[in-house]
Design a protein around this motif. Structure first.
Motif, short mmCIF file in Angstrom:
data_model
loop_
_atom_site.label_atom_id
_atom_site.label_comp_id
_atom_site.label_asym_id
_atom_site.label_seq_id
_atom_site.Cartn_x
_atom_site.Cartn_y
_atom_site.Cartn_z
N UNK A 92 -62.06 20.46 -21.16
CA UNK A 92 -62.65 19.77 -20.04
C UNK A 92 -63.14 20.81 -19.01
N UNK A 93 -64.06 20.46 -18.13
CA UNK A 93 -64.74 19.18 -17.98
C UNK A 93 -65.80 18.97 -19.07
N UNK A 94 -66.09 17.70 -19.31
CA UNK A 94 -67.17 17.32 -20.21
C UNK A 94 -68.41 16.99 -19.39
N UNK A 102 -76.91 15.37 -14.24
CA UNK A 102 -75.70 15.73 -14.97
C UNK A 102 -74.51 14.98 -14.39
N UNK A 103 -73.63 14.52 -15.27
CA UNK A 103 -72.34 13.95 -14.87
C UNK A 103 -71.24 14.78 -15.51
N UNK A 104 -70.18 15.00 -14.76
CA UNK A 104 -69.07 15.84 -15.22
C UNK A 104 -67.77 15.05 -15.05
N UNK A 105 -66.88 15.20 -16.03
CA UNK A 105 -65.65 14.40 -16.07
C UNK A 105 -64.49 15.25 -16.58
N UNK A 106 -63.32 15.09 -15.96
CA UNK A 106 -62.09 15.72 -16.45
C UNK A 106 -60.95 14.73 -16.30
N UNK A 107 -60.04 14.74 -17.26
CA UNK A 107 -58.99 13.72 -17.36
C UNK A 107 -57.62 14.37 -17.51
N UNK A 172 -54.29 7.57 -16.91
CA UNK A 172 -55.72 7.83 -16.77
C UNK A 172 -56.04 8.35 -15.36
N UNK A 173 -55.56 9.55 -15.06
CA UNK A 173 -56.00 10.25 -13.85
C UNK A 173 -57.29 11.00 -14.19
N UNK A 174 -58.30 10.89 -13.31
CA UNK A 174 -59.54 11.60 -13.63
C UNK A 174 -60.33 11.96 -12.38
N UNK A 175 -61.25 12.91 -12.57
CA UNK A 175 -62.26 13.28 -11.58
C UNK A 175 -63.62 13.12 -12.25
N UNK A 176 -64.60 12.60 -11.48
CA UNK A 176 -65.93 12.32 -12.01
C UNK A 176 -66.95 12.59 -10.92
#
Length: 257
Positions: A92-94, A102-107, A172-176
């Protein structure tokens, strides 16, 4: 599980101080040795650094620690694998593209037996539950808003609904973020701090490092740092309540629903 680090601010800012402590948790002060990554938004561009090595031993992490890249939206992640092999494609991030951005995500968490259906456009490259969740989020947003990006107030209810649905499957903790919107969802553990005038000194938990922000900032600056667990031991961090989805804008948290 993994750990998350995010930054949202009203002026481009470097994350060197926070990343110094965070990266130490990738194999020295904690057990997250299964890869790491960090994304910086700069205008429409997005710098993405990934490595399957532990952040404490990664030359790329050393570059990030020493190179003051300034951004208003940053997402970082250190991995302790629960699903997926220790490979670069599972770090991550994806990153994906939606609505010309662009969208970025990390979990951080675990979604056992998570197998989303109806994925027509977004498909995972690796084999993590995290990337599957990211693809499902973007697929849902694209199907509901096929032509153009909605306002923050328009996107929030849909994102909240799909987040709640995925969170039923596990932790499901995440940043987006897309460089304009920044979201943080807490399932079990996530905290933030807003640094603004009057600024003070901060001391890292994981390193004996102190920075006096009074010497580095202007009175109008405002920076929100979001992390799985607090990074400093002399500041007051605010826990995000389980189930809350916060949007951050210009260094301030917004709870829209």
């Amino acid at each position: 599980m993994c750990q998350l680090l995010g930054m949202n601010c009203n002026v481009p800012t470097d994350i060197c101080f926070s990343f110094e402590g965070f990266a130490t948790r990738g194999g020295k002060t904690d057990e997250h040795r299964d890869g790491w990554g960090i994304a910086f938004f700069e205008g429409k561009g997005c710098r993405l650094f990934l490595d399957s090595k532990p952040s404490i031993a990664s030359p790329i992490a050393e570059l990030v620690r020493c190179y003051p890249i300034r951004s208003t939206h940053v997402i970082a992640h250190i991995r302790k694998a629960t699903q997926g092999k220790i490979l670069l494609e599972n770090c991550h991030p994806f990153r994906r593209q939606l609505w010309g951005q662009y969208w970025v995500f990390a979990h951080n968490g675990d979604l056992p037996a998570f197998a989303p259906q109806g994925m027509e456009f977004y498909r995972p490259v690796g084999d993590t539950d995290s990337e599957k969740a990211f693809c499902l989020i973007l697929e849902t947003l694209r199907q509901n808003f096929p032509k153009e990006k909605p306002s923050l107030e328009g996107i929030y209810p849909l994102l909240k609904d799909i987040t709640n649905s995925i969170a039923e499957k596990g932790v499901f903790n995440y940043l987006l973020s897309d460089g304009e919107y920044f979201f943080a969802h807490c399932s079990t553990q996530l905290s933030y701090i807003v640094r603004q005038a009057p600024f003070a000194a901060a001391h890292l938990i994981d390193q004996d490092v102190t920075v006096d922000f009074r010497q580095l900032t202007k009175p109008s600056d405002r920076v929100a740092i979001i992390a799985t667990t607090p990074l400093t031991d002399n500041e007051l961090w605010t826990p995000i309540q389980p189930g809350d989805l916060l949007a951050f804008q210009d260094g301030l948290p917004l709870k829209l629903g």
